[in-house]
Design a protein around this motif. Structure first.
Motif, PDB file in Angstrom:
ATOM      1  N   GLY A  99      12.612  -0.394   2.095  1.00 28.85           N
ATOM      2  CA  GLY A  99      12.149  -0.366   0.708  1.00 28.85           C
ATOM      3  C   GLY A  99      13.163   0.400  -0.117  1.00 28.85           C
ATOM      4  O   GLY A  99      13.583   1.502   0.267  1.00 28.85           O
ATOM      5  N   ALA A 100      13.581  -0.184  -1.232  1.00 27.88           N
ATOM      6  CA  ALA A 100      14.682   0.404  -1.998  1.00 27.88           C
ATOM      7  C   ALA A 100      14.396   1.847  -2.399  1.00 27.88           C
ATOM      8  O   ALA A 100      15.279   2.704  -2.350  1.00 27.88           O
ATOM      9  N   ALA A 101      13.149   2.110  -2.771  1.00 30.79           N
ATOM     10  CA  ALA A 101      12.819   3.459  -3.238  1.00 30.79           C
ATOM     11  C   ALA A 101      12.965   4.475  -2.111  1.00 30.79           C
ATOM     12  O   ALA A 101      13.423   5.596  -2.323  1.00 30.79           O
ATOM     13  N   ASN A 102      12.606   4.073  -0.879  1.00 29.05           N
ATOM     14  CA  ASN A 102      12.703   4.994   0.252  1.00 29.05           C
ATOM     15  C   ASN A 102      14.150   5.194   0.697  1.00 29.05           C
ATOM     16  O   ASN A 102      14.538   6.269   1.124  1.00 29.05           O
ATOM     17  N   LYS A 122      22.503   3.306  -3.602  1.00 33.07           N
ATOM     18  CA  LYS A 122      22.314   3.601  -5.018  1.00 33.07           C
ATOM     19  C   LYS A 122      21.712   2.373  -5.669  1.00 33.07           C
ATOM     20  O   LYS A 122      22.254   1.284  -5.546  1.00 33.07           O
ATOM     21  N   ASN A 123      20.600   2.520  -6.334  1.00 33.25           N
ATOM     22  CA  ASN A 123      19.920   1.399  -6.994  1.00 33.25           C
ATOM     23  C   ASN A 123      19.724   0.217  -6.046  1.00 33.25           C
ATOM     24  O   ASN A 123      19.944  -0.930  -6.419  1.00 33.25           O
ATOM     25  N   GLY A 124      19.343   0.540  -4.816  1.00 29.79           N
ATOM     26  CA  GLY A 124      19.024  -0.519  -3.871  1.00 29.79           C
ATOM     27  C   GLY A 124      20.220  -1.237  -3.285  1.00 29.79           C
ATOM     28  O   GLY A 124      20.105  -2.355  -2.808  1.00 29.79           O
ATOM     29  N   GLU A 125      21.393  -0.604  -3.300  1.00 30.40           N
ATOM     30  CA  GLU A 125      22.572  -1.236  -2.689  1.00 30.40           C
ATOM     31  C   GLU A 125      23.429  -0.186  -2.003  1.00 30.40           C
ATOM     32  O   GLU A 125      23.489   0.966  -2.454  1.00 30.40           O
ATOM     33  N   GLN A 135       9.312   5.743   6.916  1.00 28.91           N
ATOM     34  CA  GLN A 135       8.185   6.598   7.310  1.00 28.91           C
ATOM     35  C   GLN A 135       8.462   8.062   7.010  1.00 28.91           C
ATOM     36  O   GLN A 135       7.541   8.828   6.727  1.00 28.91           O
ATOM     37  N   LEU A 136       9.752   8.448   7.066  1.00 29.37           N
ATOM     38  CA  LEU A 136      10.109   9.822   6.706  1.00 29.37           C
ATOM     39  C   LEU A 136       9.745  10.082   5.251  1.00 29.37           C
ATOM     40  O   LEU A 136       9.083  11.073   4.926  1.00 29.37           O
ATOM     41  N   LYS A 137      10.199   9.194   4.357  1.00 32.52           N
ATOM     42  CA  LYS A 137       9.966   9.413   2.928  1.00 32.52           C
ATOM     43  C   LYS A 137       8.470   9.341   2.624  1.00 32.52           C
ATOM     44  O   LYS A 137       7.935  10.120   1.840  1.00 32.52           O
ATOM     45  N   GLU A 138       7.775   8.399   3.266  1.00 29.84           N
ATOM     46  CA  GLU A 138       6.334   8.279   3.025  1.00 29.84           C
ATOM     47  C   GLU A 138       5.580   9.483   3.568  1.00 29.84           C
ATOM     48  O   GLU A 138       4.545   9.854   3.051  1.00 29.84           O
ATOM     49  N   GLY A 139       6.133  10.053   4.641  1.00 33.79           N
ATOM     50  CA  GLY A 139       5.473  11.204   5.252  1.00 33.79           C
ATOM     51  C   GLY A 139       5.823  12.512   4.572  1.00 33.79           C
ATOM     52  O   GLY A 139       5.461  13.575   5.055  1.00 33.79           O
ATOM     53  N   GLY A 140       6.593  12.446   3.485  1.00 37.29           N
ATOM     54  CA  GLY A 140       6.876  13.643   2.715  1.00 37.29           C
ATOM     55  C   GLY A 140       8.117  14.397   3.143  1.00 37.29           C
ATOM     56  O   GLY A 140       8.272  15.565   2.814  1.00 37.29           O
ATOM     57  N   VAL A 141       9.014  13.770   3.900  1.00 39.53           N
ATOM     58  CA  VAL A 141      10.281  14.417   4.236  1.00 39.53           C
ATOM     59  C   VAL A 141      11.315  13.929   3.222  1.00 39.53           C
ATOM     60  O   VAL A 141      11.927  12.877   3.385  1.00 39.53           O
ATOM     61  N   LEU A 175       0.857  -1.171   0.000  1.00 39.20           N
ATOM     62  CA  LEU A 175       0.000   0.000   0.000  1.00 39.20           C
ATOM     63  C   LEU A 175       0.893   1.221   0.000  1.00 39.20           C
ATOM     64  O   LEU A 175       1.666   1.431   0.924  1.00 39.20           O
ATOM     65  N   THR A 176       0.806   2.014  -1.020  1.00 38.22           N
ATOM     66  CA  THR A 176       1.655   3.188  -1.061  1.00 38.22           C
ATOM     67  C   THR A 176       1.083   4.251  -0.147  1.00 38.22           C
ATOM     68  O   THR A 176      -0.092   4.231   0.199  1.00 38.22           O
ATOM     69  N   ALA A 177       1.933   5.170   0.225  1.00 38.46           N
ATOM     70  CA  ALA A 177       1.516   6.186   1.190  1.00 38.46           C
ATOM     71  C   ALA A 177       0.965   7.418   0.483  1.00 38.46           C
ATOM     72  O   ALA A 177       1.115   8.521   0.953  1.00 38.46           O
ATOM     73  N   GLN A 178       0.324   7.193  -0.653  1.00 38.21           N
ATOM     74  CA  GLN A 178      -0.146   8.368  -1.393  1.00 38.21           C
ATOM     75  C   GLN A 178      -1.232   9.128  -0.629  1.00 38.21           C
ATOM     76  O   GLN A 178      -1.925   8.571   0.214  1.00 38.21           O
TER      77      GLN A 178
END
Lengths: 328, 401
Positions: free
Chosen positions: B281-284, B393-396, B255-261, A160-163
């Motif tokens: 999560g690699a993207a975060n 970088k790229n998940g590593e 949670q920082l990245k998901e919360g918009g920081v 679930l993305t945090a959108q």
């Protein structure tokens, strides 16, 4: 501090409170009927998280399904992985299976760990509950993993993305938060209606007032208790799955702290009282969030327990608890 | 005696027996088998690390690193000539000081135990080191970075890694000079390690001219940082520094990245593990920094031998942050044991005299290890003070520029 910041922390608090309240209902339901504190209930929260993760993985990740000997699920997986409709179905399956599996586990625990001790001194089932808790934690530790497992898809992205769902007064509310708040409130209203309006609910209330008299009036006591041990753990399991989605991981000992907090919520609301558990859960969640947001994160638990102490000083039975006359 | 009391007695005895088993870990000690010559001696090295709770990924790596060193030693002609065999005993400290104290007591109750490779967490060592000290047991840590551990006057304590008063400031310099961050939010996990590292970082960052908005405390088992994230978002910072272990650190980053920081999070060696990226999560995690002690394993001269031996011994396992350090730390203990065995004879090893000689031999360590030159100053700190910065970088984790 601006109003939007206050609102943001309040929404954080309501979300957290929703989780506490769902778990607190399990404590209060069992206490109301058996006058027993089910210390294994925090493990229901944990098991819910694990079962949910297992279902998610098996239904969405071909590699996991093949490893678990469930390769036949592959055609279903493409459906679950396709579009919004498939994803909603995946969520329903996850919550449904998790709630049912953990609910049945709760009934089994009652049957084998508590029922034989029903007429024993009150300390015995308490110790038995602690034993069940230790057993379940170690079972997960040995058979699954001692590591913290991420709640994520095979490629590492979140389910679930945090959108942002919508924006109120400058505050972004995420879909996840809306989902948790709405679901927990709906479940609580459903439980409240069930207990106050249905025949089975009346049987539960009767059992909680006087178990023996209810039995004499034709209420099937064992059935009522088993039902309480199904509903409580099932709600706890749903909270466990939410916890995984919202915070991002599961671990074998993850139940302990939320378990204590939810128990606190149940006590604040008046243990044995369902609406009290809900109120206590939301109150505790909001207080914690405010304490962390306006004072310091270090004071978060301190403030939460100060609230507990104040409630116990001024209303020893809890906010909505009745002044209980001692049963002789 | 009535039947009732007899039954109560039986229950009591059973309870005591179970308790006793639990306390001793129900490990019935296996008697070392005497070799044909009757001269063979088996001694033990304890490995204390978090294996079921805390930073498990790092702890299990420590066991692998140390076991590899012991295995190689047992195969060497030197030990065979001496008739000496070294075995490894694992102790699970769960990253928790109280449990660590129990592990230490359990270790020291074994008279054949001559050294301990561990622990991972500084807070655990602070308790355990005193117990080892009383028993004259050598402790070499591959990972303790809290500054004060070598200032407690423990003659039995050495570490092969750099300390936080080097690591924290190096990280702060990088954040200020290279990343270009001017305003920071600092979070620690309230452990000896996390607090010390975060304070060292914050001090240097401010000395450089940066602003630290606040140093916030969290718990090392926390998973909920939502309220804190809202607070950090409102503070508008350029970087978030976390002093702690990856378990909670990764969730904070997520949670920082998901919360918009949308600023990078920086942390210390406790987060330098692939698990960090998996949990966040690699993207975060993308763009997050961490420092770790020493050079990247690939860049060390003896690392290739270590890498190939490691991969042959543990196929499919990635080398975690402290595996090479654990190899070297175990090597310090092995070398000291071998030296004393040669000087005093193998039969003297487990005596107090032998154990004290082992401490003295460890203090004189000077060899080329996997992680570089291994030698200690008079306090027991390594003389090899290197800190490297890594970035996701790229998940590593890759070495940063």
């Amino acid at each position: 501090m601006t109003f939007s910041y206050l609102l943001e922390q309040t929404i954080n608090g309501i979300t957290l409170g929703g989780l506490y309240a769902l778990v607190a209902l399990g404590y209060t339901l069992v206490y109301g009927i058996l006058l027993m504190i089910n210390f294994a209930h925090s493990e229901m929260f944990m098991m819910g998280g694990y079962v949910g993760l297992g279902v998610l993985k098996v239904l969405s990740d071909p590699a996991v399904a093949a490893k678990a000997g469930m390769g036949f699920l592959e055609p279903a997986q493409s459906f679950f992985n396709s579009g919004t409709f498939g994803f909603v179905a995946l969520l329903i399956a996850t919550f449904g299976v998790s709630a049912i599996v953990v609910g049945v586990l709760g009934v089994l625990i009652e049957r084998f760990a508590y029922r034989p001790l029903r007429h024993a001194p009150r300390l015995a089932p308490l110790i038995s509950a602690i034993g069940v808790s230790i057993f379940l934690q170690n079972a997960v530790l040995l058979w699954i993993d001692s590591k913290q497992l991420p709640y994520s898809r095979a490629d590492g992205s979140a389910f679930l993305t945090a959108q942002t769902a919508f924006n109120v007064g400058g505050v972004n509310v995420s879909t996840m938060q809306v989902f948790i708040i709405v679901t927990s409130i709906v479940l609580m209203l459903a439980l409240d209606t069930f207990v106050s309006k249905t025949r089975m609910g009346r049987a539960m209330r009767a059992t909680s007032q006087d178990r023996e008299a209810a039995g004499l009036m034709g209420v099937n006591i064992n059935k009522v208790i088993a039902l309480a041990f199904f509903i409580g753990p099932a709600l706890g399991a749903i909270a466990g799955v939410f916890n995984g989605f919202y915070y991002g991981s599961v671990k074998f000992n993850m139940g302990f702290i939320p378990g204590i907090k939810s128990f606190t919520a149940a006590v604040i609301g008046g243990i044995g009282n369902l609406r009290g558990a809900m109120l206590g859960g939301f109150l505790l969640g909001i207080v914690e969030s405010w304490a962390s947001g306006f004072l310091s994160n270090a004071y978060r638990d301190v403030i939460a327990f100060i609230v507990l102490i104040l409630v116990l000083i001024f209303r020893p039975g809890g906010l909505l608890g009745e002044a209980v006359t001692e049963k002789v | 005696m009535t039947i009732g009391t007899r039954r109560k007695l039986a229950v009591l005895v059973a309870a005591i027996a179970i308790l006793a088993m639990a306390v001793t870990g129900c490990d019935t000690a296996e008697e070392p088998e005497e070799a044909e010559g009757g001269e063979a001696v088996t001694v033990t090295i304890g490995v204390g690390a978090p294996l079921t709770d805390g930073a498990v990924a790092l702890g299990k790596g420590m066991v692998r690193g140390a076991s590899l060193a012991v295995k190689q030693a047992n195969e060497s002609q030197e030990l065979k000539d001496l008739g000496l065999t070294i075995e490894v005993v694992e102790g699970d400290d769960k990253g928790d000081p109280t449990t660590g104290g129990n592990v230490a007591t359990q270790f020291t109750s074994n008279p054949n135990l001559l050294g301990v490779m561990g622990h991972l967490n500084s807070g655990v060592t602070r308790v355990a080191v005193k117990i080892y000290n009383q028993a004259n047991v050598l402790q070499v840590s591959p990972a303790n970075t809290a500054v004060d551990l070598t200032e407690m006057g423990m003659a039995n304590y050495f570490r092969v890694c750099t300390i936080d008063s080097v690591q924290g400031p190096a990280a702060a310099d990088y954040a200020y000079d290279v990343v270009g961050a001017k305003v920071a939010y600092v979070v620690d996990d309230s452990t000896v390690y996390g607090e010390g590292l975060a304070a060292a970082w914050a001090g240097q960052f401010e000395a450089n001219g940066g602003t630290v908005v606040e140093i916030e405390k969290t718990g090392d088992k926390d998973t909920d940082f939502k309220a804190l994230v809202s607070k950090i978002k409102a503070a508008n910072v350029d970087i978030v520094y976390y002093g702690g272990i990856y378990n909670s650190g990764a969730l904070l980053s997520k949670q920082l990245k998901e919360g918009g920081v949308a600023v990078p999070m920086m942390s210390g060696d406790g987060c330098y593990d692939a698990e960090y990226i998996k949990l966040a999560g690699a993207a975060n995690a993308e763009g997050d920094f961490c420092t770790s002690i020493g050079f990247p394993v690939d860049k060390l001269p003896k690392a290739q031998d270590f890498k190939s031996a490691y991969e042959a011994e543990y196929p499919g396992e990635a080398i975690a942050a402290y595996d090479a350090y654990s190899f070297d730390a175990a090597q310090v203990i092995i070398n000291a044991i071998v030296k004393v065995a040669k000087d005093l004879g193998t039969d003297k090893l487990t005596t107090t005299e032998g154990k004290q000689a082992i401490l003295a031999a460890a203090a004189d360590s000077d060899f080329e290890g996997v992680t570089g030159n291994v030698s200690f100053d008079e306090k027991g700190d390594t003389t090899n003070k290197v800190v490297s910065v890594y970035v996701v970088k790229n998940g590593e984790w890759v070495p940063a520029e």
